[in-house]
Design a protein around this motif. Structure first.
Motif, PDB file in Angstrom:
ATOM      1  N   ARG A 144       0.851  -1.182   0.000  1.00 56.43           N
ATOM      2  CA  ARG A 144       0.000   0.000   0.000  1.00 56.43           C
ATOM      3  C   ARG A 144       0.895   1.243   0.000  1.00 56.43           C
ATOM      4  NH1 ARG A 144      -5.221  -1.670   0.786  1.00 56.43           N
ATOM      5  NH2 ARG A 144      -5.439  -3.787   1.638  1.00 56.43           N
ATOM      6  N   PRO A 145       0.416   2.371  -0.495  1.00 56.22           N
ATOM      7  CA  PRO A 145       1.302   3.522  -0.738  1.00 56.22           C
ATOM      8  C   PRO A 145       1.805   4.228   0.511  1.00 56.22           C
ATOM      9  CG  PRO A 145      -0.972   4.083  -1.268  1.00 56.22           C
ATOM     10  CD  PRO A 145      -0.947   2.604  -1.017  1.00 56.22           C
ATOM     11  N   ILE A 146       1.369   3.822   1.685  1.00 53.71           N
ATOM     12  CA  ILE A 146       1.829   4.500   2.907  1.00 53.71           C
ATOM     13  C   ILE A 146       3.178   3.976   3.388  1.00 53.71           C
ATOM     14  CG2 ILE A 146      -0.507   5.016   3.682  1.00 53.71           C
ATOM     15  CD1 ILE A 146      -0.287   2.637   5.618  1.00 53.71           C
ATOM     16  N   TYR A 147       3.720   2.920   2.750  1.00 48.86           N
ATOM     17  CA  TYR A 147       4.944   2.299   3.248  1.00 48.86           C
ATOM     18  C   TYR A 147       6.153   2.688   2.405  1.00 48.86           C
ATOM     19  CZ  TYR A 147       1.772  -0.431   6.060  1.00 48.86           C
ATOM     20  OH  TYR A 147       0.799  -0.798   6.945  1.00 48.86           O
ATOM     21  N   ARG A 148       7.283   2.785   3.087  1.00 52.75           N
ATOM     22  CA  ARG A 148       8.534   3.074   2.411  1.00 52.75           C
ATOM     23  C   ARG A 148       8.989   1.834   1.641  1.00 52.75           C
ATOM     24  NH1 ARG A 148      13.952   5.318   5.547  1.00 52.75           N
ATOM     25  NH2 ARG A 148      15.258   5.629   3.685  1.00 52.75           N
TER      26      ARG A 148
END
Length: 261
Positions: free
Chosen positions: A216-220
């Motif tokens: 998901r786009p919230i993770y580095r």
């Protein structure tokens, strides 16, 4: 607890249902023989260059012993790997698990060498603090570059383990089963499913798998694409690939309120 993985299918609708129910699907008929041959040649060429430079990348923290040859940042090595990152089948199944946008955290390969002793049982979202969310935070797309058999070290999974919503603990028994399939099979699994590299009990066969890790786009991202990516990959890159790499954003990562590109 379930005891078996879903069977291999060429029906993408069934594959999506398998992902929802089992946390994993096995899909055949995705690559042409020529595409598979190109990917296999590029991967083993990269592994050979690593060996010649004495850079085998063994000793990964989830491996036991030195029998697994890890090839990192394959995306930068040859355009055929970029083709797999955004392959329509891969992205359809990633979207079914994570929605869109998603990020490509890493693309790497694992070649299980003859005699390797396998790997540590784990779930891929071990970076997520417990208690885990109800939905998976990542998804792995594993391409079987060679035939995957129980004897040559096929990746092993614990069926139904994604329903525990936690990583395996010391008291959990390893009741994993191998994901077997012909070369070219795509194994897509969500990040809560327990799995490990299998033991290669052969004396003369390697087992190569290419793994695309999406989140998901919230993770580095695991791989720092802005430092490590070969610039050639961005030449003519599609919007989907730019989103996956963080060069074009549909949410987080903006510059002065706008997407970087």
């Amino acid at each position: 607890m379930r005891t078996a993985l879903p069977p291999i299918t060429d029906d993408l609708g069934q594959a999506e249902r398998d992902l929802r129910e089992h946390g994993i699907c096995l899909v055949t008929g995705v690559l042409t023989p020529a595409q598979l041959a190109d990917v296999r040649s590029a991967l083993y060429r990269a592994a050979k260059l690593d060996a010649q430079r004495n850079v085998t990348h063994s000793g990964f923290k989830l491996d036991y012993g030195e029998g697994n040859h890890r090839v990192w940042n394959t995306l930068s090595l040859d355009p055929v790997f970029a083709d797999l990152v955004e392959h329509p089948v891969a992205l359809r199944l990633v979207r079914s698990v994570l929605g869109w946008p998603a990020l490509l955290g890493n693309q790497s390969a694992n070649i299980a060498l003859p005699g390797c002793v396998g790997g540590m049982l784990h779930a891929d979202q071990i970076f997520v603090q417990e208690p885990w969310p109800a939905l998976p935070q990542g998804c792995n797309v594993a391409w079987c570059i060679d035939e995957f058999t129980e004897e040559n070290g096929a990746t092993r999974f614990v069926p139904g383990s994604h329903l525990h919503h936690r990583p395996p603990g010391e008291d959990d028994r390893d009741i994993s089963v191998p994901a077997v399939g012909p070369a070219g099979t795509v194994v897509v699994f969500e990040s809560r499913l327990w799995h490990r590299t299998g033991e290669n009990r052969t004396t003369d066969r390697t087992r190569a798998g290419l793994f695309g890790w999406y989140t998901r786009p919230i993770y580095r991202a695991q791989e720092n694409w802005f430092l490590s990516l070969n610039p050639r990959i961005l030449e003519g890159a599609s919007d989907d690939l730019l989103v996956l790499l963080g060069y074009k954003t549909e949410g987080l990562g903006k510059i002065n309120g706008r997407s970087p590109r």
